[in-house]
Design an enzyme around this catalytic site. Structure first.
Site, mmCIF file in Angstrom:
data_model
loop_
_atom_site.group_PDB
_atom_site.id
_atom_site.type_symbol
_atom_site.label_atom_id
_atom_site.label_comp_id
_atom_site.label_asym_id
_atom_site.label_seq_id
_atom_site.Cartn_x
_atom_site.Cartn_y
_atom_site.Cartn_z
ATOM 1 N N GLY A 21 1.041 -1.145 -0.034
ATOM 2 C CA GLY A 21 0.093 -0.047 -0.101
ATOM 3 C C GLY A 21 1.066 1.170 0.027
ATOM 4 N N ASP A 51 13.840 -3.489 -5.242
ATOM 5 C CA ASP A 51 14.099 -4.382 -4.303
ATOM 6 C C ASP A 51 14.678 -5.637 -4.970
ATOM 7 O OD1 ASP A 51 12.561 -3.070 -1.994
ATOM 8 O OD2 ASP A 51 11.006 -3.222 -3.290
ATOM 9 N N GLY A 89 9.174 -5.393 -8.514
ATOM 10 C CA GLY A 89 10.104 -3.995 -8.971
ATOM 11 C C GLY A 89 11.504 -4.536 -8.810
ATOM 12 N N LYS A 90 12.287 -3.879 -9.550
ATOM 13 C CA LYS A 90 13.932 -4.211 -9.553
ATOM 14 C C LYS A 90 14.519 -3.279 -8.304
ATOM 15 C CE LYS A 90 16.290 -5.019 -13.237
ATOM 16 N NZ LYS A 90 16.737 -4.825 -14.949
ATOM 17 N N GLU A 141 3.881 6.329 -8.025
ATOM 18 C CA GLU A 141 3.974 6.080 -9.401
ATOM 19 C C GLU A 141 4.781 5.049 -9.831
ATOM 20 O OE1 GLU A 141 3.498 6.325 -13.332
ATOM 21 O OE2 GLU A 141 2.428 7.337 -11.822
ATOM 22 N N ILE A 163 11.271 3.071 -10.809
ATOM 23 C CA ILE A 163 10.830 4.586 -11.475
ATOM 24 C C ILE A 163 11.475 5.348 -10.380
ATOM 25 C CG2 ILE A 163 8.698 6.065 -11.709
ATOM 26 C CD1 ILE A 163 8.925 3.566 -13.563
ATOM 27 N N HIS A 216 4.562 1.951 -7.813
ATOM 28 C CA HIS A 216 3.625 0.800 -7.867
ATOM 29 C C HIS A 216 2.711 0.786 -8.977
ATOM 30 C CE1 HIS A 216 4.337 1.641 -3.447
ATOM 31 N NE2 HIS A 216 4.652 0.469 -3.632
#
Length: 282
Positions: free
Chosen positions: A27, A147, A144-145, A31, A173, A33
């Site tokens: 949550g 993490d 996402g990269k 942008e 991003i 996410h």
């Protein structure tokens, strides 16, 4: 968009949907996410998102209680992205009884880098991701990269358990000044926010040093140490700046380095009270 908290209701809603693309989140969506949702739509249909702040991955001195929870705002953002279902369980929904069974990653991947400084973190991540996969039963999942280590661990977990799920990596991003978007950026003071892009610039400095050096004489440990010292001089408290192999996040041998092994630089550092992570592939 349907908002569902019950595991059984989620399964009922997705019955027969054998191309679902899943994006798990905690949550406080930004942008970064939302870009995951758009990428998910390119790889599957329908798009299913989850929001769950997972207590199992927070340590005793970490920010579980103050982690921002902005469900109504998140719902509005996901509706605009055309998400089909939001799975937003309560802690009681996800863990109706104590979660005695856990999924623990191998030590060579789970106890290094982030795992060294956040003991038990990846056990909590793997446990909740495995449970979310069981609930949603997606064909595709997007991570996402930013993490990077988490992405590698989830990918290996899916391989090891032969789960019929394709893991799709999403590029990080960034703000215009290079800072990786993160829910924790909101904790930065104005002065800290102005300083924060230095972390990404440090990664570029490391990359430029590595690429510009004579590989036969390059000292990667010295490059890492110099980067940490540079951050510390600016008031950061770096946990690590580490050059690793992309394939398994182990340190490259000299032979691998000389042979042009694909590498990634990973870092974590505190700026004030806020801990930031980032990475850059070489």
């Amino acid at each position: 968009m349907k908002v569902i908290s019950s595991i059984q209701e989620l399964r009922d809603q997705l019955r027969g949907q054998n191309r679902a693309a899943f994006v798990p989140t905690m949550g406080n969506l930004h942008e970064g996410h939302l870009s995951l949702m758009r990428l998910a739509r390119q790889h599957g249909d329908p798009v299913v998102a989850s929001i769950f702040v997972n207590r199992l991955q927070f340590g005793p001195n970490e920010d579980f209680d103050k982690y921002p929870r902005t469900l109504q705002d998140d719902i509005e953002k996901l509706q605009k992205e055309g998400v089909y279902v939001l799975f937003a369980p309560s802690e009681r929904d996800m863990y109706p009884e104590p979660q005695e069974y856990r999924v623990e990653p191998p030590h060579d991947l789970g106890d290094i880098l982030e795992g060294e400084f956040r003991p038990g973190f990846f056990k909590g991540v793997c446990t909740v991701v495995m449970k979310l996969f069981s609930c949603a039963q997606p064909r595709v999942a997007v991570f996402g990269k930013k993490d990077y280590q988490q992405l590698m661990i989830v990918r290996r977990m899916v391989q090891q358990f032969a789960l019929p799920i394709d893991i799709i990596p999403a590029e990080t991003i960034r703000a215009e000044d290079g800072l990786a978007l993160s829910s924790r950026n909101r904790y930065l003071s104005p002065d800290e926010r102005a300083e924060a892009p230095v972390l990404y610039r440090t990664l570029h400095d490391v990359r430029d040093t590595v690429l510009g050096s004579d590989r036969a004489s390059a000292d990667l440990l010295a490059v890492e140490a110099n980067a940490k010292e540079s951050l510390a001089r600016r008031g950061w408290k770096p946990d690590y700046v580490s050059i690793r192999k992309r394939v398994d996040l182990q340190a490259p041998t000299r032979e691998e380095f000389l042979a042009g092994e694909p590498l990634v630089i990973l870092t974590a550092a505190k700026l004030g009270a806020t801990r930031l992570i980032d990475n850059l592939e070489i």
